[in-house]
Motif scaffolding. Structure first.
Motif, PDB file in Angstrom:
ATOM      1  N   GLN A  52       0.830  -1.202   0.000  1.00  0.00           N
ATOM      2  CA  GLN A  52       0.000   0.000   0.000  1.00  0.00           C
ATOM      3  C   GLN A  52       0.871   1.263   0.000  1.00  0.00           C
ATOM      4  OE1 GLN A  52      -3.234   0.131  -0.543  1.00  0.00           O
ATOM      5  NE2 GLN A  52      -3.242  -2.092  -0.677  1.00  0.00           N
ATOM      6  N   ARG A  55       2.161   1.806  -3.466  1.00  0.00           N
ATOM      7  CA  ARG A  55       1.096   2.331  -4.341  1.00  0.00           C
ATOM      8  C   ARG A  55       0.913   3.836  -4.111  1.00  0.00           C
ATOM      9  NH1 ARG A  55      -4.277  -0.883  -4.448  1.00  0.00           N
ATOM     10  NH2 ARG A  55      -4.643   0.906  -5.743  1.00  0.00           N
ATOM     11  N   TYR A  56       0.979   4.254  -2.863  1.00  0.00           N
ATOM     12  CA  TYR A  56       0.857   5.677  -2.524  1.00  0.00           C
ATOM     13  C   TYR A  56       2.018   6.464  -3.135  1.00  0.00           C
ATOM     14  CZ  TYR A  56       0.367   9.832   0.457  1.00  0.00           C
ATOM     15  OH  TYR A  56       0.228  11.112   0.931  1.00  0.00           O
ATOM     16  N   LEU A  58       3.777   5.668  -5.769  1.00  0.00           N
ATOM     17  CA  LEU A  58       3.587   5.729  -7.216  1.00  0.00           C
ATOM     18  C   LEU A  58       2.489   6.711  -7.606  1.00  0.00           C
ATOM     19  CD1 LEU A  58       3.965   1.969  -8.118  1.00  0.00           C
ATOM     20  CD2 LEU A  58       5.597   3.807  -8.534  1.00  0.00           C
ATOM     21  N   ALA A  59       1.440   6.777  -6.832  1.00  0.00           N
ATOM     22  CA  ALA A  59       0.364   7.735  -7.118  1.00  0.00           C
ATOM     23  C   ALA A  59       0.888   9.170  -7.010  1.00  0.00           C
ATOM     24  CB  ALA A  59      -0.815   7.514  -6.173  1.00  0.00           C
ATOM     25  N   LEU A  60       1.680   9.434  -5.976  1.00  0.00           N
ATOM     26  CA  LEU A  60       2.257  10.773  -5.829  1.00  0.00           C
ATOM     27  C   LEU A  60       3.228  11.068  -6.971  1.00  0.00           C
ATOM     28  CD1 LEU A  60       2.843  10.895  -1.973  1.00  0.00           C
ATOM     29  CD2 LEU A  60       1.053  12.060  -3.279  1.00  0.00           C
ATOM     30  N   HIS A  61       4.013  10.081  -7.341  1.00  0.00           N
ATOM     31  CA  HIS A  61       4.951  10.243  -8.458  1.00  0.00           C
ATOM     32  C   HIS A  61       4.188  10.537  -9.755  1.00  0.00           C
ATOM     33  CE1 HIS A  61       8.270   9.529 -11.205  1.00  0.00           C
ATOM     34  NE2 HIS A  61       7.539   8.607 -11.804  1.00  0.00           N
ATOM     35  N   ASP A  62       3.128   9.774 -10.003  1.00  0.00           N
ATOM     36  CA  ASP A  62       2.320   9.973 -11.204  1.00  0.00           C
ATOM     37  C   ASP A  62       1.642  11.343 -11.219  1.00  0.00           C
ATOM     38  OD1 ASP A  62       3.061   7.474 -12.072  1.00  0.00           O
ATOM     39  OD2 ASP A  62       1.165   6.506 -11.496  1.00  0.00           O
ATOM     40  N   ALA A  63       1.426  11.904 -10.028  1.00  0.00           N
ATOM     41  CA  ALA A  63       0.828  13.239  -9.920  1.00  0.00           C
ATOM     42  C   ALA A  63       1.880  14.342 -10.066  1.00  0.00           C
ATOM     43  CB  ALA A  63       0.089  13.380  -8.597  1.00  0.00           C
ATOM     44  N   GLN A  94       9.018  -0.350  -9.758  1.00  0.00           N
ATOM     45  CA  GLN A  94       7.637  -0.534 -10.195  1.00  0.00           C
ATOM     46  C   GLN A  94       7.483  -0.222 -11.679  1.00  0.00           C
ATOM     47  OE1 GLN A  94       5.241  -1.918  -8.183  1.00  0.00           O
ATOM     48  NE2 GLN A  94       7.022  -2.177  -6.886  1.00  0.00           N
TER      49      GLN A  94
END
Length: 97
Positions: A52, A55-56, A58-63, A94
């Motif tokens: 988890q 995933r957090y 990666l989400a911040l990176h993608d943002a 990832q």
């Protein structure tokens, strides 16, 4: 019944525990022993938390957040301390998946 299951029943309540048990028993896709015992396999909880966390990240990176910003977000939100270098390694690992 194993002590761990009794502790779970005590923690979530007997009615909730019995409902989980009924659902597991009704499930056709869970493996069973020859005498009908339900076999469950759980990954370690710590492993799930790491998943988890990643995933957090990666989400911040993608943002568009930089590793130093992600480091601060992890500290602020979850009290997790990682170096920007470690965060970068997680992101790169990832990307290979």
């Amino acid at each position: 019944m194993p002590a761990a299951l009794l502790r779970i029943a005590e923690r979530i309540g007997v009615d909730a525990f019995l409902e989980v048990w009924r659902e597991l028993d009704k499930s056709e896709d869970l493996p069973r022993t020859d005498n009908g015992m339900i076999l469950l396999r759980f990954r370690p909880y710590k492993s799930w938390l790491t998943y988890q966390r990643n995933r957090y990240i990666l989400a911040l990176h993608d943002a568009g957040r930089r590793p130093s910003q992600i480091k601060q977000a992890l500290l602020d939100s979850y009290n997790i301390v990682l170096t920007p270098r470690h965060i970068t390694r997680i992101i790169k690992s990832q990307a290979d998946v």
